[in-house]
Design a protein around this motif. Structure first.
Motif, PDB file in Angstrom:
ATOM      1  N   THR A   1      20.445   4.218 145.242  1.00 45.33           N
ATOM      2  CA  THR A   1      20.005   3.004 146.238  1.00 45.33           C
ATOM      3  C   THR A   1      21.184   2.909 147.461  1.00 45.33           C
ATOM      4  O   THR A   1      22.315   3.214 147.069  1.00 45.33           O
ATOM      5  CB  THR A   1      19.461   1.816 145.693  1.00 45.33           C
ATOM      6  OG1 THR A   1      20.767   1.433 144.718  1.00 45.33           O
ATOM      7  CG2 THR A   1      18.354   2.093 144.569  1.00 45.33           C
ATOM      8  N   PRO A   2      20.782   2.471 148.566  1.00 36.96           N
ATOM      9  CA  PRO A   2      21.832   2.069 149.575  1.00 36.96           C
ATOM     10  C   PRO A   2      22.953   1.468 149.172  1.00 36.96           C
ATOM     11  O   PRO A   2      23.979   1.463 149.318  1.00 36.96           O
ATOM     12  CB  PRO A   2      20.844   1.665 150.731  1.00 36.96           C
ATOM     13  CG  PRO A   2      19.643   2.013 150.553  1.00 36.96           C
ATOM     14  CD  PRO A   2      19.385   2.085 149.097  1.00 36.96           C
TER      15      PRO A   2
ATOM     16  N   PHE B   1      23.960   0.731 145.927  1.00 39.99           N
ATOM     17  CA  PHE B   1      24.847   1.310 145.146  1.00 39.99           C
ATOM     18  C   PHE B   1      25.679   2.250 145.657  1.00 39.99           C
ATOM     19  O   PHE B   1      26.915   2.322 145.732  1.00 39.99           O
ATOM     20  CB  PHE B   1      24.268   2.012 143.965  1.00 39.99           C
ATOM     21  CG  PHE B   1      25.179   2.274 142.908  1.00 39.99           C
ATOM     22  CD1 PHE B   1      25.420   1.392 141.910  1.00 39.99           C
ATOM     23  CD2 PHE B   1      25.643   3.637 142.943  1.00 39.99           C
ATOM     24  CE1 PHE B   1      26.654   2.080 140.723  1.00 39.99           C
ATOM     25  CE2 PHE B   1      26.618   4.076 142.023  1.00 39.99           C
ATOM     26  CZ  PHE B   1      26.935   3.249 140.967  1.00 39.99           C
ATOM     27  N   LEU B   2      25.381   3.053 146.702  1.00 36.26           N
ATOM     28  CA  LEU B   2      25.973   4.189 147.414  1.00 36.26           C
ATOM     29  C   LEU B   2      27.258   3.577 148.368  1.00 36.26           C
ATOM     30  O   LEU B   2      28.087   4.172 148.715  1.00 36.26           O
ATOM     31  CB  LEU B   2      24.953   4.942 148.223  1.00 36.26           C
ATOM     32  CG  LEU B   2      24.209   5.895 147.305  1.00 36.26           C
ATOM     33  CD1 LEU B   2      23.102   6.532 148.228  1.00 36.26           C
ATOM     34  CD2 LEU B   2      25.101   6.982 146.788  1.00 36.26           C
ATOM     35  N   SER B   3      26.732   2.143 148.783  1.00 38.81           N
ATOM     36  CA  SER B   3      27.810   1.502 149.365  1.00 38.81           C
ATOM     37  C   SER B   3      28.917   1.284 148.698  1.00 38.81           C
ATOM     38  O   SER B   3      30.227   1.166 149.368  1.00 38.81           O
ATOM     39  CB  SER B   3      27.274  -0.028 149.992  1.00 38.81           C
ATOM     40  OG  SER B   3      27.256  -0.929 148.995  1.00 38.81           O
ATOM     41  N   LEU B   4      28.894   1.333 147.549  1.00 36.76           N
ATOM     42  CA  LEU B   4      30.243   1.109 146.448  1.00 36.76           C
ATOM     43  C   LEU B   4      30.753   2.662 146.072  1.00 36.76           C
ATOM     44  O   LEU B   4      31.952   2.794 145.976  1.00 36.76           O
ATOM     45  CB  LEU B   4      29.876   0.381 145.530  1.00 36.76           C
ATOM     46  CG  LEU B   4      31.232  -0.153 144.432  1.00 36.76           C
ATOM     47  CD1 LEU B   4      32.497  -0.685 145.149  1.00 36.76           C
ATOM     48  CD2 LEU B   4      30.809  -1.034 143.371  1.00 36.76           C
ATOM     49  N   ASN B   5      29.782   3.201 145.516  1.00 34.37           N
ATOM     50  CA  ASN B   5      30.183   4.704 145.306  1.00 34.37           C
ATOM     51  C   ASN B   5      29.343   5.834 146.137  1.00 34.37           C
ATOM     52  O   ASN B   5      28.076   5.849 145.609  1.00 34.37           O
ATOM     53  CB  ASN B   5      30.263   4.662 143.650  1.00 34.37           C
ATOM     54  CG  ASN B   5      30.505   6.092 143.438  1.00 34.37           C
ATOM     55  OD1 ASN B   5      30.802   7.136 144.277  1.00 34.37           O
ATOM     56  ND2 ASN B   5      30.477   6.789 141.871  1.00 34.37           N
ATOM     57  N   PRO B   6      29.806   6.301 146.919  1.00 34.17           N
ATOM     58  CA  PRO B   6      29.209   7.196 147.961  1.00 34.17           C
ATOM     59  C   PRO B   6      28.522   8.462 147.006  1.00 34.17           C
ATOM     60  O   PRO B   6      27.893   8.984 147.476  1.00 34.17           O
ATOM     61  CB  PRO B   6      29.869   7.738 148.992  1.00 34.17           C
ATOM     62  CG  PRO B   6      31.331   7.371 148.471  1.00 34.17           C
ATOM     63  CD  PRO B   6      31.162   6.232 147.601  1.00 34.17           C
ATOM     64  N   ASN B   7      29.192   8.807 145.921  1.00 33.61           N
ATOM     65  CA  ASN B   7      28.867   9.809 145.015  1.00 33.61           C
ATOM     66  C   ASN B   7      27.494   9.722 143.862  1.00 33.61           C
ATOM     67  O   ASN B   7      27.214  10.547 143.439  1.00 33.61           O
ATOM     68  CB  ASN B   7      30.190  10.180 144.047  1.00 33.61           C
ATOM     69  CG  ASN B   7      30.098  11.646 143.401  1.00 33.61           C
ATOM     70  OD1 ASN B   7      29.438  12.511 143.775  1.00 33.61           O
ATOM     71  ND2 ASN B   7      30.514  11.736 142.170  1.00 33.61           N
ATOM     72  N   GLY B   8      27.270   8.380 143.982  1.00 37.44           N
ATOM     73  CA  GLY B   8      26.087   7.899 143.490  1.00 37.44           C
ATOM     74  C   GLY B   8      26.196   8.014 141.792  1.00 37.44           C
ATOM     75  O   GLY B   8      25.174   8.498 141.181  1.00 37.44           O
ATOM     76  N   LYS B   9      27.042   7.874 141.250  1.00 35.55           N
ATOM     77  CA  LYS B   9      27.560   7.876 139.899  1.00 35.55           C
ATOM     78  C   LYS B   9      27.909   6.398 139.136  1.00 35.55           C
ATOM     79  O   LYS B   9      28.808   5.762 139.931  1.00 35.55           O
ATOM     80  CB  LYS B   9      28.318   9.090 139.460  1.00 35.55           C
ATOM     81  CG  LYS B   9      27.922  10.387 139.830  1.00 35.55           C
ATOM     82  CD  LYS B   9      26.606  10.924 139.254  1.00 35.55           C
ATOM     83  CE  LYS B   9      26.413  12.246 139.671  1.00 35.55           C
ATOM     84  NZ  LYS B   9      25.142  12.889 139.373  1.00 35.55           N
ATOM     85  N   ILE B  10      27.546   6.313 137.861  1.00 31.88           N
ATOM     86  CA  ILE B  10      28.164   4.983 137.118  1.00 31.88           C
ATOM     87  C   ILE B  10      29.268   5.573 136.609  1.00 31.88           C
ATOM     88  O   ILE B  10      29.413   6.909 136.390  1.00 31.88           O
ATOM     89  CB  ILE B  10      27.264   4.511 136.404  1.00 31.88           C
ATOM     90  CG1 ILE B  10      26.526   5.437 135.363  1.00 31.88           C
ATOM     91  CG2 ILE B  10      26.008   3.645 137.194  1.00 31.88           C
ATOM     92  CD1 ILE B  10      27.102   5.339 133.943  1.00 31.88           C
ATOM     93  N   PRO B  11      30.166   4.600 136.332  1.00 34.36           N
ATOM     94  CA  PRO B  11      30.525   3.261 136.789  1.00 34.36           C
ATOM     95  C   PRO B  11      31.226   3.047 137.898  1.00 34.36           C
ATOM     96  O   PRO B  11      31.807   3.962 138.231  1.00 34.36           O
ATOM     97  CB  PRO B  11      31.097   2.789 135.239  1.00 34.36           C
ATOM     98  CG  PRO B  11      32.277   3.849 134.974  1.00 34.36           C
ATOM     99  CD  PRO B  11      31.221   5.260 135.147  1.00 34.36           C
ATOM    100  N   ALA B  12      31.041   1.859 138.122  1.00 36.30           N
ATOM    101  CA  ALA B  12      31.891   1.250 139.398  1.00 36.30           C
ATOM    102  C   ALA B  12      32.027  -0.096 139.124  1.00 36.30           C
ATOM    103  O   ALA B  12      31.590  -0.693 138.389  1.00 36.30           O
ATOM    104  CB  ALA B  12      30.978   1.563 140.749  1.00 36.30           C
ATOM    105  N   ILE B  13      33.165  -0.670 139.897  1.00 32.93           N
ATOM    106  CA  ILE B  13      33.419  -1.987 139.794  1.00 32.93           C
ATOM    107  C   ILE B  13      33.864  -2.622 141.155  1.00 32.93           C
ATOM    108  O   ILE B  13      34.162  -2.039 141.974  1.00 32.93           O
ATOM    109  CB  ILE B  13      34.475  -2.222 138.816  1.00 32.93           C
ATOM    110  CG1 ILE B  13      35.882  -1.749 139.225  1.00 32.93           C
ATOM    111  CG2 ILE B  13      34.232  -1.695 137.236  1.00 32.93           C
ATOM    112  CD1 ILE B  13      37.175  -2.146 138.523  1.00 32.93           C
ATOM    113  N   ILE B  14      33.886  -3.891 141.022  1.00 27.75           N
ATOM    114  CA  ILE B  14      34.533  -4.905 141.963  1.00 27.75           C
ATOM    115  C   ILE B  14      35.304  -5.829 141.060  1.00 27.75           C
ATOM    116  O   ILE B  14      34.875  -6.579 140.277  1.00 27.75           O
ATOM    117  CB  ILE B  14      33.472  -5.569 142.847  1.00 27.75           C
ATOM    118  CG1 ILE B  14      32.379  -4.869 143.551  1.00 27.75           C
ATOM    119  CG2 ILE B  14      34.197  -6.602 143.799  1.00 27.75           C
ATOM    120  CD1 ILE B  14      31.449  -5.384 144.405  1.00 27.75           C
ATOM    121  N   ASP B  15      36.661  -5.808 141.760  1.00 26.43           N
ATOM    122  CA  ASP B  15      37.443  -6.911 141.283  1.00 26.43           C
ATOM    123  C   ASP B  15      37.702  -7.978 142.224  1.00 26.43           C
ATOM    124  O   ASP B  15      38.486  -7.506 143.134  1.00 26.43           O
ATOM    125  CB  ASP B  15      38.647  -6.398 140.579  1.00 26.43           C
ATOM    126  CG  ASP B  15      39.818  -7.389 140.068  1.00 26.43           C
ATOM    127  OD1 ASP B  15      39.538  -8.301 139.886  1.00 26.43           O
ATOM    128  OD2 ASP B  15      40.637  -6.822 139.619  1.00 26.43           O
TER     129      ASP B  15
END
Length: 234
Positions: A59-60, A62-76
């Motif tokens: 989805t746009p 999720f891709l805004s945080l990880n352009p590779n489209g994979k989990i996991p990702a975080i925001i601190d």
């Protein structure tokens, strides 16, 4: 109140606790690395289930945080200098969290880099190879009549297990007496290989001594038990 409005992903997965680390993940071998680490480190965080079965990583937001489209990702929200930071790639996240918390990474410089090399070993070798075994042994790849791809990944996975077996000879954890992000990075993948992928017999897992004992020790840790179930599957 922390402001996450600069991150589009927060509009799709709203934060009930924006002052906490936001985890966007799913309970896969890569995803549970970060949830286990967060549980072990005692850092405050809020998990969000990103359903990979429904292609939510593409989805746009999720891709805004990880352009590779994979989990996991975080925001601190409390990143370097007190500023919010978003990160993807499980190995990078583990290093960041270890440095932030001062846990699961040796303070000694030589030991620190030795730990990092074993995290990279998992990232570059164990994860990709075990994942291919899963595909060709359990999932769609098993329908391929030509078994050379499966045999190739089987043999390489057996070799990698041998590397880990040798490393763990005389050691409780990958770094000896100290449990680190090297163990956190690798536990879920070995568990998946012999569990969910049902490939234990294929890779001669029962012939190993040190790896099964290490896996049993790791899975007995309360933080690992909790982290393996985070986020909850929808």
């Amino acid at each position: 109140m922390s402001d996450l409005s600069a991150f589009p992903i927060a509009s799709r997965w709203p934060a009930a606790h924006p002052d906490r680390i936001q985890l966007y993940s799913f309970p896969t071998p890569n995803g549970v690395k970060v949830s286990i680490a967060l549980e072990e480190m005692g850092l405050a965080y809020e998990p969000h289930a990103v359903d990979i079965g429904k292609d939510e990583t593409w989805t746009p937001e999720f891709l805004s945080l990880n352009p590779n489209g994979k989990i996991p990702a975080i925001i601190d929200p409390d990143g370097p200098g007190g500023n919010p930071i978003g990160l993807f790639e499980s190995g990078a996240i583990l290093l960041y969290l270890a440095e932030k918390s001062g846990k699961l990474l040796p303070a000694d410089a030589a030991q620190r880099y030795e730990t990092i090399q074993w995290v990279f070993f998992q990232m570059a070798a164990i994860g990709p190879m075990f994942g291919q075994v899963g595909y060709f042994h359990k999932f769609a790849g098993r329908e391929i009549e030509d078994k050379r791809p499966l045999n190739r990944y089987r043999d390489e996975s057996k070799r990698l297990l041998g590397v880990l077996e040798t490393r763990l000879d005389g050691r409780q954890w990958i770094m000896g007496d100290e449990y680190t992000i090297a163990d956190v990075s690798t536990l879920g993948w070995v568990r998946n290989l012999v569990g969910f992928y049902d490939a234990g017999e294929l890779v001669d897992y029962d012939r190993l001594k040190h790896v099964p004992a290490w896996l049993e020790r790791g899975l007995a840790r309360p933080a690992v038990q909790r982290g393996l179930e985070i986020p909850k599957r929808p």
